[in-house]
Design an enzyme around this catalytic site. Structure first.
Site, PDB file in Angstrom:
ATOM      1  N   GLN A  98       0.857  -1.311  -0.006  1.00 24.69           N
ATOM      2  CA  GLN A  98      -0.024  -0.099  -0.045  1.00 24.69           C
ATOM      3  C   GLN A  98       0.896   1.069  -0.048  1.00 24.69           C
ATOM      4  OE1 GLN A  98      -2.415   1.881   3.333  1.00 24.69           O
ATOM      5  NE2 GLN A  98      -4.364   1.211   1.999  1.00 24.69           N
ATOM      6  N   TYR A 180      -5.760  10.960   3.710  1.00 23.32           N
ATOM      7  CA  TYR A 180      -4.574  11.101   3.331  1.00 23.32           C
ATOM      8  C   TYR A 180      -4.544  11.918   1.997  1.00 23.32           C
ATOM      9  CZ  TYR A 180      -3.829   8.293   7.338  1.00 23.32           C
ATOM     10  OH  TYR A 180      -4.071   7.967   8.701  1.00 23.32           O
ATOM     11  N   ARG A 227      -7.427   2.099  -2.967  1.00 27.37           N
ATOM     12  CA  ARG A 227      -8.516   2.082  -1.910  1.00 27.37           C
ATOM     13  C   ARG A 227      -9.158   2.999  -1.587  1.00 27.37           C
ATOM     14  NH1 ARG A 227      -7.758   0.014   4.300  1.00 27.37           N
ATOM     15  NH2 ARG A 227      -9.327  -1.714   4.233  1.00 27.37           N
ATOM     16  N   GLY A 311      -8.870  -6.763   8.822  1.00 26.00           N
ATOM     17  CA  GLY A 311      -7.836  -6.030   9.540  1.00 26.00           C
ATOM     18  C   GLY A 311      -7.749  -6.420  11.013  1.00 26.00           C
TER      19      GLY A 311
HETATM   20  C1  LIG Z   1      -4.045  -1.074  13.509  1.00 25.12           C
HETATM   21  C2  LIG Z   1      -4.512  -0.647  12.465  1.00 25.12           C
HETATM   22  C3  LIG Z   1      -3.715  -0.013  11.248  1.00 25.12           C
HETATM   23  C4  LIG Z   1      -4.531   0.115  10.170  1.00 25.12           C
HETATM   24  N1  LIG Z   1      -3.636   1.106   9.270  1.00 25.12           N
HETATM   25  C5  LIG Z   1      -4.097   1.112   8.028  1.00 25.12           C
HETATM   26  C6  LIG Z   1      -3.224   1.445   7.038  1.00 25.12           C
HETATM   27  O1  LIG Z   1      -1.985   1.696   6.894  1.00 25.12           O
HETATM   28  N2  LIG Z   1      -3.805   1.648   5.701  1.00 25.12           N
HETATM   29  C7  LIG Z   1      -5.040   1.695   5.610  1.00 25.12           C
HETATM   30  O2  LIG Z   1      -6.006   1.749   4.253  1.00 25.12           O
HETATM   31  N3  LIG Z   1      -5.957   1.041   6.434  1.00 25.12           N
HETATM   32  C8  LIG Z   1      -5.498   0.849   7.792  1.00 25.12           C
HETATM   33  N4  LIG Z   1      -6.247   0.397   8.725  1.00 25.12           N
HETATM   34  C9  LIG Z   1      -7.531  -0.101   8.333  1.00 25.12           C
HETATM   35  C10 LIG Z   1      -7.854  -1.509   8.288  1.00 25.12           C
HETATM   36  O3  LIG Z   1      -7.204  -1.638   6.880  1.00 25.12           O
HETATM   37  C11 LIG Z   1      -9.344  -1.766   8.127  1.00 25.12           C
HETATM   38  O4  LIG Z   1      -9.951  -0.676   7.074  1.00 25.12           O
HETATM   39  C12 LIG Z   1     -10.192  -1.624   9.146  1.00 25.12           C
HETATM   40  O5  LIG Z   1      -9.302  -2.330  10.371  1.00 25.12           O
HETATM   41  C13 LIG Z   1     -11.398  -2.131   9.036  1.00 25.12           C
HETATM   42  O6  LIG Z   1     -11.543  -3.650   8.774  1.00 25.12           O
HETATM   43  P1  LIG Z   1     -11.767  -4.755  10.042  1.00 25.12           P
HETATM   44  O7  LIG Z   1     -12.997  -4.388  10.468  1.00 25.12           O
HETATM   45  O8  LIG Z   1     -11.608  -5.987   9.068  1.00 25.12           O
HETATM   46  O9  LIG Z   1     -10.629  -4.327  10.896  1.00 25.12           O
HETATM   47  C14 LIG Z   1      -5.638   0.019  10.011  1.00 25.12           C
HETATM   48  C15 LIG Z   1      -6.494  -0.622  11.090  1.00 25.12           C
HETATM   49  C16 LIG Z   1      -5.979  -1.214  12.226  1.00 25.12           C
HETATM   50  C17 LIG Z   1      -6.805  -1.641  13.146  1.00 25.12           C
END
Ligand SMILES: Cc1cc2nc3c(=O)[nH]c(=O)nc-3n(C[C@H](O)[C@H](O)[C@H](O)COP(=O)(O)O)c2cc1C
Length: 356
Positions: A98, A180, A227, A311
Site C-alpha cells: 500500500q 490522506y 483503496r 484487519g
Molecule cells: C492497527 C491498524 C492500522 C491500520 N492501518 C491502516 C493503513 O495503514 N492503511 C489503511 O488503508 N487502513 C489501515 N487500517 C484500516 C484497516 O485496513 C481496516 O480498514 C479496518 O481495520 C476495518 O477492517 P476490519 O473491520 O476487518 O478490522 C488500520 C487498522 C488498524 C486496526
C-alpha cells in the site's frame, strides 16, 4: 458458486483464496524507515492469506506522517521489502504494497527534519496524530503544493511503485482513503485550489486519476489497485457531495483496467458506497470493514464482491484462512500493542500463535 476459499485472479496476480489481509500500520519499522527482520516474520506468519496488503508505506520522506512507518524510497528500504516479499512467496503467498502519502495528516516530530508537510491547500488536518511517544499532538499547517510541483509528487509514487516491483512485491495499492493526500485532493473541504487540480469535481479527481494512470503505465494496470472510503470523515474529510465525487472518480478509473477497487464500506447518509462502486466500476471489488466469515461468504457467493479483507482479525490470527476454513474461534487482538513504535517489539505483533 465461489466462496472465500476459491482462487481468484486480480489483474495479473493469482490468489489461492479470497481472504485478504487489510493494510495495517504497526509502527515497527527500523530507524531508517526500513522493514526489519521482525516485520519479515510478521508478514511470513500471515502468508496463507490470498493476498497481503502491506501497511501504508511512504513513497517519499514528505509522505511520512506517523512514527516508525516504512518507506520504499531508499536502497535499504527496498532491500528490507525484498526480504518480506521472499518470505511471503516462499510460503506460496502474494503481497501488494500500500502506497500511502499522508499529505497534511502529519506530525513534524515523526519525520525527517527536512521533509516538508504538503497538501492540495494550506488547511490543517483538525485531528491530532500520535507523536513519537504515542501521545496525540496537533498536526502541522501544510504548505499548498504549487502547480508545477504536483507532477513531482506523482513521479515519487511511480518511483515507489517501481521500487516495490524491484523488491519482488506483486502489486501496489494506492491509498486514496482515510483523509490522506489523495483523499485530500478529492474532498471539497481540503482542496480549494483554483488550478486544474481543484475546483470542480473533474479537477478534484484529477490527482488520483493521474497517479493511477502513471503507476499503471510504469508497472502494469494488472498490478495496480486502489483503496477508497467514500463519505468517511476521518482526518477532517467533509466532501460537499461524496456520491458525486466518487461516481466521477470510478467512471474515470474504470477504463484503465486496474486490478482492484478496495472499498472500506461504512454506512453513509444518502448513499451506499458498495452500490455506488458496483454501479460505476466493472473491475474486481475487495470489500472491507467489520466483516465476519459468514458475511464475507454471503457477499462472495452472491457475486456482490470478489474478495473480502480483514484487519483486526489478522492482527491476532496469523492463520485466519485456516481458522475460517475449519470454523475455529478467533483470538482477540490487544489494542495496547497495535502501535508500539519500537522496531524490535514483538509483543502483540509476532507472538500471536497459529491454532493448536
Ligand atoms: C492497527 C491498524 C492500522 C491500520 N492501518 C491502516 C493503513 O495503514 N492503511 C489503511 O488503508 N487502513 C489501515 N487500517 C484500516 C484497516 O485496513 C481496516 O480498514 C479496518 O481495520 C476495518 O477492517 P476490519 O473491520 O476487518 O478490522 C488500520 C487498522 C488498524 C486496526
Amino acid at each position: 458458486m465461489p466462496d472465500l476459499f476459491s482462487p481468484l485472479r486480480l489483474g495479473d496476480v493469482e490468489l489461492a483464496n479470497r481472504v485478504i489481509m487489510a493494510p495495517m500500520t504497526r509502527d515497527r519499522a527500523g530507524p531508517h524507515d526500513e522493514p526489519t527482520e521482525l516485520m519479515v516474520e510478521y508478514y511470513r506468519q500471515r502468508a496463507s492469506a490470498g493476498l497481503i496488503v502491506t501497511e501504508g508505506t511512504q513513497p517519499s520522506p514528505a509522505g511520512k506522517g506517523y512514527w516508525r512507518t516504512p518507506g520504499i524510497h531508499s536502497p535499504e528500504q527496498i532491500a528490507g521489502w525484498a526480504k518480506v516479499a521472499r518470505a511471503v512467496h516462499d510460503r506460496g503467498g502474494r503481497i501488494a504494497m500500500q502506497l500511502m502519502h499522508v499529505g497534511r495528516a502529519s506530525v513534524r516530530a515523526n519525520k525527517a527534519p527536512d521533509a516538508e508537510t504538503v497538501a492540495p491547500s494550506a488547511i490543517a488536518c483538525p485531528d491530532p496524530i500520535p507523536g513519537p511517544d504515542g501521545v496525540p499532538v496537533p498536526t502541522e499547517l501544510p504548505r499548498a503544493l504549487r502547480t508545477d510541483e504536483i507532477p513531482l509528487v506523482i513521479a515519487d509514487y511511480v518511483s515507489a511503485a517501481r521500487n516495490a516491483r524491484a523488491a519482488g512485491i506483486d502489486a501496489v495499492e494506492l491509498h486514496c482513503a482515510s483523509g490522506y493526500l489523495p483523499m485530500q485532493f478529492l474532498s471539497s473541504n481540503s482542496n480549494v485550489r483554483d488550478d486544474q487540480w481543484g475546483g470542480s469535481v473533474a479537477g478534484r479527481i484529477r490527482f488520483v486519476v493521474e497517479v493511477l494512470t502513471a503507476i499503471a503505465a510504469a508497472i502494469g494496470a494488472g498490478r495496480t489497485g486502489f483503496r477508497i472510503c467514500p463519505g468517511v470523515t476521518y482526518n477532517g474529510m467533509a466532501d460537499a457531495d461524496p456520491a458525486e465525487t466518487y461516481r466521477a472518480l470510478l467512471r474515470a478509473l474504470d477504463p484503465l483496467g486496474l486490478a482492484w477497487c478496495h472499498l472500506i464500506h461504512v454506512p453513509n447518509a444518502g448513499f451506499d458506497s458498495l452500490e455506488l462502486v458496483r454501479a460505476n466500476w466493472s473491475g474486481p471489488i475487495i470489500e472491507n470493514c467489520g466483516l465476519t466469515r459468514d458475511k464475507a461468504q454471503a457477499l462472495i457467493a452472491a457475486g456482490t464482491v470478489d474478495a473480502a479483507s480483514f484487519g483486526y482479525a489478522y492482527i491476532a490470527n496469523p492463520d485466519l484462512v485456516e481458522r475460517f476454513r475449519n470454523g475455529l474461534d478467533l483470538a482477540k487482538a490487544d489494542r495496547s500493542t497495535f502501535y508500539t513504535g519500537h522496531g524490535d517489539d514483538a509483543r502483540g505483533y509476532t507472538d500471536y500463535k497459529d491454532h493448536a
